[in-house]
Scaffold this motif. Structure first.
Motif: not given
Length: 249
Positions: A119, A122-123, A126, A165-166, A168-169, A172-173, A180
């Motif tokens: 988190m 990546t955040g 990002a 998580m990948r 979802q990222w 969103e990105l 991702v």
């Protein structure tokens, strides 16, 4: 060169996988920034890159420390002008035994560490990638839904969590042209000590493949550099399987 004028940050850059990716990125023209908690290992990788004519810088960063991660990534962006590639290749604490034997607190704490570092790293990347409208976040490990091996403890569960998580990222990105991705290998014999105690396990990795040769560190570097490059511009929200057929999709 695939990554000319690109900036790549690599957590765990002094490790086997992180160092391999760092060398490959630098060989393709990227300026690499290596982070970790062991300066000697980071300096060794950076020294090899510089001797080969590449650009490498190091920093002691705890990938579980939010302030440290954000501050370092901000400094890289300010120095280099962009954050184009981010890789988290830090070593995870594997609890290799039946889940029924693992204390609940130990299991939960191990997954919390995995979730926290991915988190944070990546955040941090990002936020810069969204502003610049481009970037690649690359994970290593992947998930294998066909794996029914007992005694893996937190390891496969942790990989599955990171893959969730990948996804979802990526969702969103994607609108910001940030990709991702994950890589999975089925095991790399070279990454284990070449000693009698690991010989059987290393051979099992080879025997489990369809090609009867396991993925090598060179394979990891070459594929990672391609995925980080614009030639893979249509790839996101997926795992790239370089297991030589050990893991069948």
């Amino acid at each position: 060169m695939l990554l000319e004028n690109k900036t790549a940050i690599i957590y765990g850059g002094g490790g086997t996988i992180g160092g391999t990716m760092a060398r490959a990125f630098a060989a393709e023209g990227a300026r690499v920034f290596l982070a970790g908690r062991t300066p000697d290992k980071l300096d060794a990788v950076a020294g090899e890159i510089r001797e080969a004519g590449g650009l490498a810088e190091t920093a002691r960063v705890d990938a579980l420390d939010e302030d440290a991660v954000n501050s370092w990534v901000d400094s890289v962006a300010a120095t280099a002008g962009s954050v184009d590639v981010s890789v988290n290749a830090i070593s995870m604490e594997g609890l290799f035994r039946p889940m029924i034997e693992i204390p609940v607190g130990d299991f939960a704490a191990s997954l919390e560490k995995m979730a926290r570092t991915f988190m944070l790293t990546t955040g941090a990347a990002a936020r810069h990638m969204v502003k610049q409208g481009s970037g690649v976040i690359l994970h290593f490990g992947g998930s294998d839904s066909t794996n029914h091996s007992p005694g893996l403890g937190n390891v496969q569960v942790g990989f599955d969590m990171i893959e969730a998580m990948r996804r979802q990222w990526a969702c969103e990105l994607g609108a910001h042209s940030v990709r991702v991705l994950s890589m999975k290998t089925g095991g790399i014999p070279e990454s284990f000590p070449d000693i009698p105690e690991t010989a059987q396990f290393r051979q099992q990795i080879v025997d489990s493949t369809l090609l009867k040769r396991a993925a090598t560190l060179a394979d990891v570097g070459h594929v990672a550099a391609f995925l980080a490059s614009d030639r893979a511009a249509s790839l996101t929200s997926t795992q790239v399987n370089i297991s030589a057929g050990a893991l069948v999709d």
